[in-house]
Design a protein around this motif. Structure first.
Motif, short mmCIF file in Angstrom:
data_model
loop_
_atom_site.label_atom_id
_atom_site.label_comp_id
_atom_site.label_asym_id
_atom_site.label_seq_id
_atom_site.Cartn_x
_atom_site.Cartn_y
_atom_site.Cartn_z
N LEU A 140 0.83 -1.20 0.00
CA LEU A 140 0.00 0.00 0.00
C LEU A 140 0.87 1.26 0.00
N LEU A 141 1.96 1.24 0.78
CA LEU A 141 2.83 2.42 0.86
C LEU A 141 3.45 2.75 -0.49
N ILE A 142 3.91 1.72 -1.21
CA ILE A 142 4.57 2.04 -2.48
C ILE A 142 3.57 2.55 -3.52
N ARG A 143 2.28 2.27 -3.31
CA ARG A 143 1.30 2.81 -4.26
C ARG A 143 1.15 4.32 -4.12
N ILE A 144 1.36 4.85 -2.91
CA ILE A 144 1.25 6.31 -2.77
C ILE A 144 2.63 6.99 -2.72
N LEU A 145 3.68 6.20 -2.86
CA LEU A 145 5.03 6.79 -2.87
C LEU A 145 5.24 7.50 -4.21
N PRO A 146 5.61 8.80 -4.17
CA PRO A 146 5.82 9.51 -5.44
C PRO A 146 6.84 8.77 -6.32
N PRO A 147 6.63 8.79 -7.65
CA PRO A 147 7.48 8.01 -8.56
C PRO A 147 8.96 8.33 -8.43
N SER A 148 9.28 9.55 -8.00
CA SER A 148 10.69 9.94 -7.90
C SER A 148 11.37 9.34 -6.67
N GLU A 149 10.59 8.77 -5.77
CA GLU A 149 11.18 8.28 -4.52
C GLU A 149 11.22 6.77 -4.46
N LEU B 84 6.30 -9.31 -5.66
CA LEU B 84 7.71 -9.22 -5.27
C LEU B 84 8.47 -8.30 -6.23
N ASN B 85 8.24 -8.46 -7.52
CA ASN B 85 8.97 -7.64 -8.49
C ASN B 85 8.60 -6.17 -8.38
N GLN B 86 7.31 -5.91 -8.12
CA GLN B 86 6.85 -4.54 -7.94
C GLN B 86 7.58 -3.89 -6.74
N LEU B 87 7.68 -4.65 -5.65
CA LEU B 87 8.35 -4.12 -4.47
C LEU B 87 9.84 -3.90 -4.75
N ARG B 88 10.45 -4.86 -5.45
CA ARG B 88 11.89 -4.73 -5.74
C ARG B 88 12.21 -3.46 -6.52
N ASP B 89 11.26 -3.07 -7.39
CA ASP B 89 11.45 -1.85 -8.17
C ASP B 89 11.43 -0.59 -7.33
N GLN C 182 -1.99 20.05 -2.38
CA GLN C 182 -0.70 20.56 -1.92
C GLN C 182 0.38 19.50 -2.09
N LYS C 183 1.50 19.96 -2.57
CA LYS C 183 2.63 19.07 -2.84
C LYS C 183 3.33 18.72 -1.53
N GLU C 184 3.72 17.47 -1.46
CA GLU C 184 4.47 17.05 -0.27
C GLU C 184 5.94 17.35 -0.49
N PRO C 185 6.63 17.76 0.59
CA PRO C 185 8.08 17.90 0.44
C PRO C 185 8.68 16.51 0.30
N SER C 186 9.64 16.36 -0.58
CA SER C 186 10.23 15.03 -0.70
C SER C 186 11.71 15.10 -0.35
N LEU C 187 12.25 13.93 -0.05
CA LEU C 187 13.66 13.88 0.34
C LEU C 187 14.46 13.11 -0.68
#
Lengths: 433, 87
Positions: free
Chosen positions: A213-222, A239-244, B82-87
Motif C-alpha cells: 500500500l505504501l509504495i502505491r502512494i510513494l511519489p514516482p521519484s522516490e 515481489l517484483n513490484q516491491l523490488r522496483d 498541496q505538494k508534499e516535500p520530498s527527500l
C-alpha cells in the motif's frame, strides 16, 4: 537531555524516561519478586509496554504481551489460559494496576524468565509458545551477526511490537546493535512515509500488505531504502513490484518457537529465504526436484521443530520455500506447489488475486483447483485454453472459478486448507456479491 | 464537498472492499463496529481515496482516537493538491 533509546511515532524515550514510566511498579505486588512473576500485559500506550518489557527482561520475569485493543475479558482469558498470575490492563502504567488471576494451568517455571507468545496457527486454535529470554538473546546475537547489512540502518517498526517479529527482530535487535528503533503506531500511510523520509537510511519492518500500500502512494521519484519481508513468500508480480521501489528488499523466515532462522538481504526470486542463522541448524531437501520438510534444530536447547514447510537448499546453501507441506497438491504422484501455479495466473491480464488449492480426485489422488479475482468477468474457456499453453499438464486446474473475493482468516491469511475442505458452492455462497 | 467525500468513501468500499458491511453505510456508521472495516481495510480505503478520488489524510492525522465514524473520516480528508516535500 539523554540520547533516546527508541521513538514511538514522533516522541523520543530515553532510559530515564523508561525508568520513570515503570517507577510506579517497582517493588510493588508481583514485582517484589519479578523472577517468579508471570505477567500478561495489554497496554494501549506502546512506549509503556516497551519500557516495561525492557525493565522485566533482565530481571527474569515471564511476560505475555497482548495486542492493544483486545477487550478486557478476552485478555483475561488469554492470561489465564497461558498460566499467568497477573494481568496488567489499561491505557498506560499510571492507570493500570496488576490484577491477580486464578491461573488455570500451572506452567513449569521458566529459568530466567520467558516471553510467552500465541502462535497465529493457520490450522485452528492458537498455541501457547514460551521462549526463554536466554534463547531470545541467542537469537538476537545470531540475527545481528548474520544481518550485517542492517548495521548502518535505522529500523522503522510499523508492525505490532507485541509480536515476536516487531519486538525481537525490530526493536530488540536494533537495541542490540546500538541503533535507535522508530516504532510507528499511527498507521496513517502518509504519516508512515513521513517517518521513513525522516530517517533516509531506514530498515522498514511491516506486513507485506502495508508495504504494498505504501509504495502505491510513494511519489514516482522516490524509493524506500531497505524493506524486510517475513511470513509466506510473496507471489512473483508483487515481489517484483516491491523490488522496483526499494533499494534493498530482504526476506526473513522463522517460526514462533525458534524466532528468525534464515534471512536473505536480497530476495531475488519468490521463495528465496536465505542462509541459516548461526543459532540453529536447518535440514531441508537437496534440490527443487527433491524438496523436503524444513526441520529446525535449536542449537542451545536441542529442540527440534518441523515447520511443515516444504523447502530445499540450493548449491550456494540458500534455503528456498516451495509450499506449506499440507498445501502441496499431489497429482498422480507429482507434486504441484500452489505458489508456482498462482504466479502463472497472476501474469494473465486482469487477474488480481489467485489461489490454487487441492481437491480429492478418485483417479488422480488430488487435483489442482483455482479461484481468482479479476477486474472484469473473464471467459473461463479462454482461460482454460491459456492454462494448457502455460502450465505443465499436472498443474492445469481441473476446476477454475472466478469469485468476487477470496475468503481470508481473521489474520488476513488465505487458508488453502479451508478452501480444500469446503465444497465450491458453499464458498461461492459466502462471497458477498 | 462533504457529500463528495461520503460518495468517494462509499465508492471505494463498493469497488475494493467487498468484506465491508456496505448495507450499514451512513455518515454516523462506525467504521469498525458497523461497517466491519479492520485496520488493514482502513489503510486500503485511505490509499484508494488518495489514488482514485483525489483525497488524502494529511500526515499529522492520527488514525486512532479521532477517527471512528464515516463522518470523522470525511472531515479529516483533504483534497490532494498541496505538494508534499520530498527527500
Amino acid at each position: 537531555m539523554t540520547t533516546p533509546l527508541f521513538y514511538v511515532d514522533n516522541t523520543p524515550y530515553s532510559q530515564d524516561d523508561c525508568d520513570r514510566i515503570v517507577s510506579p511498579l517497582v517493588g510493588s505486588g508481583p514485582f517484589q519478586n519479578p523472577a517468579s512473576c508471570r505477567l500478561a500485559v495489554c497496554l494501549q500506550d506502546t512506549a509503556h509496554w516497551l519500557a516495561l518489557c525492557l525493565w522485566l527482561k533482565p530481571l527474569g520475569a515471564s511476560v505475555l504481551p497482548i495486542h492493544p485493543g483486545t477487550p478486557l475479558q478476552a485478555a483475561q482469558t488469554l492470561a489465564k489460559d497461558t498460566g499467568c498470575s497477573h494481568l496488567l490492563f489499561g491505557d498506560n502504567l499510571r492507570d493500570a494496576a496488576p490484577e491477580a488471576l486464578e491461573a488455570l494451568t500451572n506452567p513449569a517455571k521458566g529459568n530466567g524468565g520467558e516471553l510467552i507468545q500465541l502462535s497465529s496457527g493457520t490450522t485452528g486454535k492458537p498455541k501457547t509458545i514460551a521462549r526463554s529470554w536466554r534463547d531470545i538473546d541467542r537469537e538476537l546475537t545470531a540475527y545481528v551477526d548474520h544481518f550485517t547489512e542492517a548495521q548502518p540502518l535505522t529500523p522503522v517498526v510499523a508492525c505490532p511490537v507485541t509480536h515476536s517479529y516487531g519486538l525481537i527482530c525490530g526493536v530488540l535487535a536494533a537495541l542490540e546493535r546500538g541503533a535507535t528503533p522508530h516504532v510507528v503506531t499511527n498507521l496513517n500511510p502518509r504519516f508512515i512515509l513521513s517517518q521513513l523520509r525522516s530517517v533516509p537510511e531506514h530498515l522498514l519492518y511491516a506486513s507485506p500488505t502495508l508495504v504494498s500500500l505504501l509504495i502505491r502512494i510513494l511519489p514516482p521519484s522516490e524509493t524506500l531504502h531497505t524493506v524486510m519481508l517475513s511470513g509466506a513468500p510473496l507471489p512473483a508480480p508483487v515481489l517484483n513490484q516491491l523490488r522496483d521501489r526499494c533499494q534493498r528488499l530482504c526476506q526473513q523466515y522463522g517460526c514462533s518457537e525458534a524466532g528468525c532462522v534464515a534471512l536473505t538481504p536480497d530476495v531475488t526470486k519468490p521463495g528465496l529465504l536465505g542462509t541459516p542463522l548461526p543459532h540453529v541448524s536447518l535440514d531441508a531437501g537437496t534440490s527443487a526436484e527433491q524438496p523436503d520438510d524444513v526441520l529446525i534444530t535449536i542449537k542451545g536447547s536441542g529442540q527440534q521443530i518441523n515447520t511443515r514447510d516444504l523447502g530445499y537448499f540450493d548449491a550456494h546453501g540458500q534455503l528456498h520455500f516451495l509450499a506449506r507441506t499440507d498445501d502441496t497438491i499431489n497429482v498422480a504422484g507429482i507434486n504441484v506447489y500452489p505458489g508456482a501455479v498462482e504466479d502463472v495466473y497472476l501474469r494473465y491480464p486482469g487477474i488480481r488475486e489467485a489461489v490454487a488449492y487441492k481437491q480429492a480426485d478418485s483417479f488422480a489422488g488430488e487435483r489442482v483447483c483455482l479461484r481468482f479475482v479479476a477486474d472484469a468477468v473473464l471467459d473461463i474457456d479462454q482461460l482454460k485454453q491459456w492454462s494448457r499453453e502455460h502450465l505443465s499438464p499436472h498443474q492445469v486446474p481441473a476446476f477454475i472459478e472466478q469469485v468476487e473475493t477470496i475468503p481470508r482468516l481473521p489474520n488476513g491469511k488465505v487458508s488453502r486448507r479451508l478452501l480444500s475442505e469446503a465444497p465450491a458452492h458453499t464458498l461461492a455462497a459466502e462471497v458477498p456479491a | 464537498m462533504s457529500a463528495n467525500r461520503h460518495a468517494a468513501i462509499k465508492a471505494v468500499l463498493q469497488q475494493h472492499l467487498p468484506n465491508a458491511r456496505l448495507s450499514a453505510f451512513a455518515g454516523s456508521a462506525r467504521l469498525n463496529a458497523d461497517l466491519a472495516i479492520d485496520s488493514i481495510m482502513l489503510l486500503q480505503l485511505i490509499v484508494h481515496l488518495e489514488l482514485e478520488h483525489g483525497f488524502n489524510l494529511p500526515e499529522e492525522t492520527l488514525l486512532t482516537q479521532e477517527l471512528e465514524t464515516v463522518d470523522d473520516l470525511a472531515r479529516l480528508l483533504v483534497a490532494n493538491d498541496q505538494k508534499e516535500p520530498s527527500l
